[in-house]
Design a protein around this motif. Structure first.
Motif, mmCIF file in Angstrom:
data_model
loop_
_atom_site.group_PDB
_atom_site.id
_atom_site.type_symbol
_atom_site.label_atom_id
_atom_site.label_comp_id
_atom_site.label_asym_id
_atom_site.label_seq_id
_atom_site.Cartn_x
_atom_site.Cartn_y
_atom_site.Cartn_z
ATOM 1 N N ALA A 320 0.818 -1.213 0.000
ATOM 2 C CA ALA A 320 0.000 0.000 0.000
ATOM 3 C C ALA A 320 0.850 1.260 0.000
ATOM 4 C CB ALA A 320 -0.940 -0.015 1.211
ATOM 5 N N ASP A 321 1.975 1.257 0.716
ATOM 6 C CA ASP A 321 2.851 2.430 0.736
ATOM 7 C C ASP A 321 3.449 2.689 -0.640
ATOM 8 O OD1 ASP A 321 2.340 2.906 3.375
ATOM 9 O OD2 ASP A 321 4.260 2.129 4.124
ATOM 10 N N ASP A 322 3.781 1.615 -1.362
ATOM 11 C CA ASP A 322 4.322 1.776 -2.710
ATOM 12 C C ASP A 322 3.302 2.450 -3.623
ATOM 13 O OD1 ASP A 322 6.752 0.468 -2.087
ATOM 14 O OD2 ASP A 322 5.841 -1.490 -2.471
ATOM 15 N N VAL A 323 2.054 2.029 -3.521
ATOM 16 C CA VAL A 323 1.010 2.609 -4.368
ATOM 17 C C VAL A 323 0.856 4.097 -4.073
ATOM 18 C CG1 VAL A 323 -1.445 2.566 -4.933
ATOM 19 C CG2 VAL A 323 -0.202 0.424 -4.617
ATOM 20 N N SER A 324 0.785 4.451 -2.803
ATOM 21 C CA SER A 324 0.630 5.863 -2.428
ATOM 22 C C SER A 324 1.797 6.692 -2.942
ATOM 23 C CB SER A 324 0.535 5.992 -0.904
ATOM 24 O OG SER A 324 -0.597 5.315 -0.407
#
Length: 679
Positions: A320-324
């Motif tokens: 999720a952090d990568d997507v953000s």
């Protein structure tokens, strides 16, 4: 039965989602083929609804499974998400993780386990919100057994898949399941007007008055602070990682059309000069379907061509952090692309808008509505690869245009708001939970009989009431008519007799006959002769032969005898319902039968649901209809067999006995002027 927020009661909402990896945020999308945007939808909806003052609790129900490749939390029976929100997992004998196709084979077992879960709850949910047709099939059975209304959200519809040229048995079966869900749902919530006005109407089912277009809110994706992400590691794939990025996020399946985006990037040299291409296509190291393997192989082959080497990144995993972080990077001169052949909604497009990212989106489906509402991008024909490349360049190559679209994204994304969704969806739940009573079903013995004054008052009320009235009894048709004449009780509009195994209706000439459609429905999974053979060794006394029927075997016995019958049937795998009533009667009936099922069948003939029905009874063979109908009147002389009924809104335990108790209940419901009952 389930008057949502009735009399100040706070609502218990149950979301039902079977597929994918449902767990507390953050979600690792793409960890399985079915772990997609619908999970963000369900969780964000639940979290926001739970913050409403009218909501008591929200339960997200899904499958329990154990898989060494997936988090062990999926084997937890319950998981805390936030105050008032839990994920509750239902186990069957098959505790493997199952993809959508395999999930269908476990649906019958899951349905039984889900109904057992509902039965054990201290309070039934006021509403079930079913996501996809498989969950709707389970909700239909809960609706039949307990009268719990359900709302259906399809998320994606097979009828458009067929329109794209996919025509096989699996698509046909999916469309049939979706049509059944549309027919049975008390209400339907969709995200776009395209779903409401075009897609759903293609099923040929009357939906007017039941369809509600409620756009979801923006998924919550906080930008990570301090931690290294894929945005910081793009140099592992890209020669010039400082360039703006063309970003895509989707599962590696053909309908998402990701290979076409790579070819579009290859066909547009000016775009390659100005930007890099970054595609998050699920988690590559997990077990994949043949289709996913083929799509990933094609994408990797395209990425390996000399023209693209050093300007494309296909990271094998992400969180999720990568997507953000990648959304934030795309906001700096880049663009987000959804090139799907057809997209039911397009949650990633509003995610991008929330981060100020302009978009290029397919012209097929929900993205048209999103881009028109927010005004943050361009629509393209997903089969025109040149057009995709030109559209990307039109934004990436024009800083002023990029800035205008970015400003529009952040200014207008508020049209997609979870608080607004929560308020509107709870109102939809209330509209189906507060159905006005439109049919009365009454037992005879000790419910309408037992008090001459009460029976007389009921007859007087019936003479002046237009409310349809049905008898639901364990007696035979002839015996039921005889006892009504004896007590001078009125003739009903229909008779449900033999403990709900025969529905007697009258034709235009006034002749009574058994409803053939209902009889045919009871044949499903019913093997009367095999059940008779299996129970014979128990030596339990049979009732007279005339009490039996095509879908019913009857015995005299105790509660212990009834338990022995259930155990014998379970051992043999034969399906039947075992009903113990009046302290000494045992009926073994077809699994699809019972008073509630017959009431539902009669109500459906008149365009009504169980939620619009009132049931009144006093004994164990009344349990299913008292649980399933929207309102239940339990007369004061009821046997201890009804002590197990779950307390709920809509269950009325009155103080009067026999027919006087029925009248008291009808008066509580505002269905009668007061009729005096002499002492």
């Amino acid at each position: 039965m389930h008057d949502v927020n009735n009399g100040g009661d706070r609502v218990f909402i149950l979301h039902l989602a079977l597929g994918g990896c449902v767990h507390a945020p953050p979600i690792t999308f793409g960890i399985t083929a079915d772990t997609g945007g619908h999970i963000a939808y369900v969780i964000d909806a639940a979290l926001t609804q739970a913050r409403s003052a009218s909501v008591d609790r929200v339960s997200i129900v899904t499958r329990l499974f154990s898989d060494s490749n997936l988090s062990p939390r999926h084997s937890w029976s319950s998981e805390y998400v936030a105050d008032g929100v839990t994920i509750d997992r239902i186990a069957t004998d098959d505790q493997r993780y199952l993809e959508k196709e395999a999930l269908a084979a476990d649906l019958v077992a899951f349905t039984e386990a889900f109904c057992d879960h509902i039965r054990r709850l201290p309070r039934h949910p006021d509403i079930i919100h079913a996501h996809f047709a498989d969950a709707a099939a389970v909700a239909i059975e809960a609706q039949r057994r307990f009268g719990i209304p359900f709302v259906y959200t399809p998320h994606a519809l097979g009828i458009d898949k067929r329109a794209q040229g996919c025509a096989d048995e699996s698509v046909d079966a999916r469309i049939d399941a979706e049509r059944a869900a549309i027919i049975a749902a008390d209400s339907i919530i969709v995200s776009t007007h395209d779903e409401a006005e075009r897609q759903l109407r293609a099923y040929g089912v009357a939906i007017d008055g039941r369809i509600h277009c409620l756009p979801p809110g923006v998924p919550q994706r906080p930008v990570p602070q301090g931690a290294a992400t894929l945005a910081d590691r793009l140099g592992a794939w890209l020669d010039h990682p400082e360039k703006p990025i063309v970003l895509a996020i989707a599962r590696p399946v053909r309908k998402k059309n990701l290979a076409a985006l790579i070819r579009a990037f290859m066909l547009t040299p000016a775009l390659r000069e100005r930007a890099n291409l970054v595609i998050l296509a699920g988690q590559h190291d997990r077990p994949c379907s043949r289709e996913e393997q083929d799509v990933l192989t094609e994408m990797r082959a395209l990425a390996a061509t000399p023209a693209l080497r050093g300007s494309i990144a296909l990271p094998p995993s992400h969180d999720a952090d990568d997507v953000s972080a990648l959304y934030a990077l795309a906001a700096k001169g880049g663009v987000f692309v959804n090139p799907a052949l057809h997209e039911p909604f397009g949650l990633t497009l509003i995610e991008a808008a929330a981060m100020g990212v302009p978009v290029i989106a397919t012209m097929n489906g929900g993205p048209c509505e999103i881009v028109e509402t927010i005004g943050h991008g361009l629509l393209v024909d997903p089969r025109d690869e040149d057009a995709i490349g030109r559209a990307c360049l039109a934004i990436v190559g024009d800083p002023a245009r990029h800035a205008r679209l970015s400003d529009a994204a952040t200014a207008n994304v508020g049209a997609y708001d979870w608080k607004r969704y929560a308020t509107a969806s709870i109102a939809v739940y209330a509209s189906v939970g507060a159905a006005q009573p439109a049919l009365l079903a009454c037992d005879i013995d000790n419910t309408l009989t037992g008090c001459a004054a009460g029976a007389r008052a009921f007859a007087e009320w019936r003479a002046g009431s237009a409310l349809p009235f049905v008898i639901a009894t364990g007696r035979s048709f002839d015996a039921a008519r005889a006892v009504l004449r004896q007590w001078r009780l009125p003739e009903p509009d229909a008779y449900i007799v033999d403990v709900g195994t025969r529905l007697m209706v009258v034709d235009d000439a006034g002749r009574w006959h058994a409803c053939p459609d209902y009889a045919a429905a009871l044949d499903h999974d019913w093997d009367r002769s095999a059940i008779a053979r299996a129970l014979a060794p128990l030596g339990i006394e049979r009732q007279p032969a005339e009490t039996d029927g095509p879908h019913k075997l009857s015995f005299f016995g105790t509660a212990t005898d009834a338990a022995h019958i259930r155990a014998a049937l379970e051992t043999t795998g034969l399906k039947a319902r075992v009903i113990f009533s009046h302290g000494h009667l045992i009926d073994v009936i077809a699994p699809m039968g019972g008073k509630a099922a017959a009431i539902a069948a009669y109500a459906a003939r008149h365009g009504l649901s169980l939620n619009q029905c009132v049931a009144s009874g006093d004994s164990g063979n009344d349990v299913d209809m008292l649980e399933a109908c929207g309102h239940a009147i339990v007369v004061a002389n009821a046997s201890d067999e009804l002590a197990m009924l779950t307390p709920r809104a809509g269950l009325h335990r009155v103080r009067s006995r026999h027919a006087a108790g029925v009248m008291e209940g009808l008066d509580l419901l505002g269905l009668t002027h007061r009729v005096a009952v002499a002492a």
